[in-house]
Design an enzyme around this catalytic site. Structure first.
Site, short mmCIF file in Angstrom:
data_model
loop_
_atom_site.label_atom_id
_atom_site.label_comp_id
_atom_site.label_asym_id
_atom_site.label_seq_id
_atom_site.Cartn_x
_atom_site.Cartn_y
_atom_site.Cartn_z
N ASP A 125 13.84 57.21 -16.64
CA ASP A 125 14.44 56.56 -17.81
C ASP A 125 14.64 55.07 -17.60
OD1 ASP A 125 15.45 56.34 -20.33
OD2 ASP A 125 17.43 57.14 -19.86
N HIS B 224 20.40 52.31 -14.23
CA HIS B 224 20.11 51.50 -15.42
C HIS B 224 21.26 51.44 -16.41
CE1 HIS B 224 18.47 55.56 -16.53
NE2 HIS B 224 19.14 55.31 -17.62
#
Length: 887
Positions: A106, A332
């Site tokens: 992701d 992230h």
């Protein structure tokens, strides 16, 4: 949720997983998301279960590594990405086999050098979730036609030519979650899932991922697969693992796989879900990250490596602890700024912890090295001469204006003495008058601030703490020609004769609101914008430094300007301008702007957030109420510098807006260049035809550059990771300094008031003009050097084995960039890394001691071959690691 709330859920998940493995022999494997930190976090609570985890890993039931954490690639440095692999491999190895997969499920875009990095780590397959096909929310494939790849599988190539097999989660990484056990429900489920997966797979082997964010494991998975086998006797349902799956896919790959080169940033999409604006969410977090990364990889590691070469033990354990603490901020959703506020309270603490450790290691190393520098030349200036050493660990020789504090006239005391009397003794016998000399005895221009007498202490290794009083001075001066990865020595000479300490009358101020050196001239206009004339290329850059403020009704992930919103700028508005520094070595102007901007978005935005109106459908605008946005800019020019340095202070009183600085280059070109992970990426200024987003922001690490054959302008930043090259006739670089938003976004309603970044915000950036073409590489090196502060250490007057000016590792290579210098934990060798900034071959020359063996290594610090000749050839965009063994 905050970390510890997730930590509790992790413990529950792993406990459930262990119980399922023990109770269900048909539950074959579980993938720990490509990282090792999940096991580290689990064992923090249950250390007694380490043997169970190790047994499951040895049996192949748990797959661990290759990363320490799942990072955001574009917001973490090249060295951080490498340390992530190195530490992940080291940790995984203690449990069993390492999962050798480049796992990026992701990441908000994927770095162009991933294939080269993975290949050097012995990994030939990458699995990723974003950046290739035209996708919608969470990578849902919108249209299967006219895609970059017709399959989920493709060949992914780095600019140097390295290739890996790439496998895209075309149906996201949860496409096999919650498999039904009920036959009727399962039939509908599988009809849909099999058809969707077959639509993109290039082989018979269909990948379905059984899990998702915040989801417990499916404890009845074995029964669900038994039902599936009964429903579909022509299909083989395998509770598999990545190694077996990839092996099966490789055996059946077709010959027509698409070759995709470089960065995967979702440029062939509608542009709304590339999530690039996470680069400007909570800019303060990016700035702390840049400081932390620079502290470890460009200062702490090189100094510790140099000290190791002089006989000091390398602090592997503490260095790894500092890196791990930093990398715990690199997932992230953390470093991207798209989480709830509590996450960032803890992140700031982690940054502080990591930097405290790094700073302590720097101080220790610098003191050790300084004690070996020959400072005896200063003995002729008297017993009060105070020597200090300036270290340049940026990797590039340079001149730099240095500010440091020194102490002299020390008076140690014990508990039986009166500290007030000691204070008076030091005050009576010391003063702030004197002059500065270099190691040749030349007197230097220097600005002195007398800080008076103050308390200090030492913590010796062989006795109790030692308190003292000393006279403190703050010195600012120009250290000329600091050697790359080296040092230069100076001394403060106390003297009461003020005439000999008087600075020269030289100045960089040549006219009202004008400053210039040998290389550039800067003229400040009445509205606070400025022009810069590059004497080397004979080119002028005008209207630089205009600030632009617009509304933002998006979220932490995505910027969205309100419909009909008109930018508010400082263009044409008179500014308050004053000269704040005028020394022979540096001049600076302070520019004050006050913009009246809307206080917030209107009330409709709150309603749209609460009712989960998708950001593209929002109709809110900026409010009518205005508040002052005060911007204080300091522009400074150093005597020996090719760059203009800028410090912007923003007193943010507004919400729901974005502030950028506009930097017209005067160059209209279809391509521009941005510093990325181990490369300067070439990017298109005009987006693809399918791009719908009015904004075309991009990631950068240290700088962005727009150039032609004969001129160019590089804009460098410290922790400023978002820019846009506007599609105007001026080639304008718009550098994002601040973005204020009040919600997380994504799948629910999560308010984030801290993301409005109210209060004082600071941005540091630099402008470097150059002659375009191949002349740009010197500007790039200047941009890298700008981000690395010098290190100083006070020392005594003594003989030593090191000369007063010395380089520990001299190197040369016009297109090469320095990356790291550290010690190999396994064999004690010096490991140095560079990378080629050009898309053409280059050469690297290294000067070391004659009794050293040089060898080629990979990023895992494993020897591949001896260096036979110099200069060392480096392929286009090549990452080269050299091991140095003392003989």
């Amino acid at each position: 949720m905050p970390y510890e709330a997730h930590h509790v859920k992790l413990i529950e998940t792993i406990n459930s997983l262990i119980e399922t493995f023990e109770s269900d022999p048909d539950f074959k494997s579980f993938y720990l998301d490509g990282q090792t930190i999940v096991v580290e976090d689990y064992l923090q609570v249950y250390p007694e279960k380490r043997e169970i985890i190790q047994r499951l890993c040895d049996a192949g039931k748990l797959s661990l590594g290759p990363w320490y954490i799942l990072q955001d690639e574009f917001l973490t440095s090249g060295e951080a990405n490498v340390r992530n692999l190195q530490i992940g491999h080291r940790d995984a190895r203690t449990f069993g086999p390492i999962s050798k997969i480049g796992y990026f499920p992701d990441s908000f875009g994927n770095m162009g050098q991933a294939a080269q990095i993975l290949q050097q780590a012995g990994i030939d397959t990458a699995i990723f979730g974003r950046g290739v096909k035209a996708t919608g929310f969470n990578n849902r494939v919108v249209d299967a036609s006219d895609q970059e790849s017709p399959y989920s599988e493709l060949i992914w190539q780095s600019p140097d030519g390295s290739k890996v097999l790439g496998i895209l989660f075309a149906n996201w990484y949860n496409n096999g979650m919650e498999i039904p056990v009920d036959p009727d429900t399962a039939k509908s489920y599988w009809d849909h899932r099999i058809a969707r997966t077959r639509q993109y797979a290039s082989t018979r082997h269909l990948l379905l991922m059984n899990g998702c964010d915040h989801q417990p494991i499916q404890t009845d998975l074995s029964e669900a697969l038994r039902v599936a086998r009964e429903l579909y006797p022509d299909c083989d349902f395998i509770h598999s693992n990545y190694d077996d799956y990839i092996k099966a896919v490789k055996n059946e790959l077709p010959d027509d796989l698409t070759l995709t080169t470089g960065e995967l940033r979702g440029q062939h999409t509608d542009g709304w879900y590339s999530l690039v604006n996470t680069a400007s969410a909570r800019v303060y977090i990016k700035q702390l990250n840049q400081q932390n990364q620079t502290l470890l990889e460009k200062i702490a590691e090189p100094l510790a490596a140099i000290a190791h070469g002089l006989g000091k033990a390398y602090p592997h354990g503490l260095m790894q602890y500092a890196w791990k603490t930093l990398m715990q901020n690199h997932p992230h959703d953390s470093i991207c700024g798209c989480s709830v506020d509590e996450v960032y309270h803890e992140m700031k603490t982690r940054f502080a912890k990591s930097m405290e450790v790094g700073s302590a290691l720097i101080t220790d190393s610098a003191r050790f090295i300084s004690a070996k520098v020959d400072t005896s030349i200063f003995a002729s200036f008297g017993e009060d001469a105070t020597a200090f050493v300036v270290y340049n660990t940026s990797g590039y020789s340079s001149s730099s204006v240095v500010t440091l504090e020194i102490e002299w006239s020390h008076r140690f005391f014990n508990q039986s003495e009166d500290p007030s009397a000691v204070f008076k003794q030091v005050s009576d016998r010391s003063h702030g008058e004197g002059y500065l000399v270099n190691s040749q005895g030349d007197r230097l221009d220097c600005t002195v601030e007398d800080l008076g007498v103050r308390f200090g202490y030492e913590l010796p290794n062989d006795r109790f703490r030692q308190p003292y009083m000393a006279h403190a001075l703050r010195l600012t001066f120009e250290a000329k020609s600091l050697p790359a990865l080296g040092l230069a020595t100076f001394a403060w000479i106390p003297a009461m004769d003020t005439a000999i300490s008087k600075s020269s009358s030289d100045t960089l101020i040549t006219d009202d609101f004008t400053m210039e050196n040998e290389f550039i001239r800067v003229i400040v206009a009445q509205d606070g914008s400025f022009s810069m004339f590059d004497k080397g290329s004979d080119e002028l850059y005008s209207d630089l430094g205009v600030y632009e403020d617009v509304g933002d009704i998006g979220n932490e992930y995505i910027f969205k300007q309100p419909e009909g919103d008109v930018a508010i700028t400082t263009r044409g508005i008179p500014a308050e301008i004053r000269l704040t520094e005028n020394t022979p070595y540096r001049a600076a102007f302070e520019i004050r702007h006050t913009l009246e901007v809307p206080a917030t978005a209107d009330e409709q935005l709150q309603q749209e957030v609460e009712t989960m109106v998708e950001f593209r459908k929002r109709k809110s605008v900026r409010s009518q109420q205005l508040v002052p946005l005060n911007i204080v800019t300091r522009i400074s020019l150093e005597r020996e510098s090719h760059a203009l340095q800028v410090h912007t202070r923003i007193d943010n009183t507004a919400k729901d807006h974005r502030l950028r600085v506009l930097l017209p280059t005067g160059i209209k070109t279809a391509l521009h260049y941005a510093d990325s992970v181990f490369e300067v990426a070439e990017r298109e200024t005009i987006p693809a035809p399918e791009w719908e987003n009015p904004s075309n922001c991009q990631h950068m690490q240290a700088f962005v550059d727009v150039h032609a054959d004969d001129r160019g302008l590089t804009a460098a930043g410290k922790g400023l990771n978002e820019y846009e090259v506007l599609q105007d006739d001026k080639g304008t670089i718009a550098l994002t300094l601040l973005r204020s938003i009040g919600e997380l976004g994504d799948w629910g309603v999560f308010h984030t008031p801290d993301a409005q970044c109210l209060g004082v915000n600071v941005a540091e950036w630099s402008l470097i003009p150059h002659g375009g073409g191949d002349n740009r590489f010197a500007a790039y090196r200047e941009a890298y050097r700008y981000a690395v502060p010098v290190t100083t250490a006070q020392t005594g007057i003594h003989e030593g084995t090191l000369p007063p000016v010395h380089s520990f590792l001299a190197w040369d290579g016009k297109e090469m960039a320095f990356s790291s210098l550290k010690i190999n934990e396994d064999n004690g060798d010096l490991m140095a890394r560079w990378y080629n900034l050009a898309y053409t071959p280059s050469n690297l020359s290294i000067n070391t001691r004659e009794n050293s063996l040089l060898y080629h290594s990979n990023i895992m610090e494993e020897m591949t071959s001896e260096v036979q000749t110099q200069p060392i050839p480096v392929c286009k965009a090549g990452i080269v690691t050299i091991g140095i063994t003392p003989l």
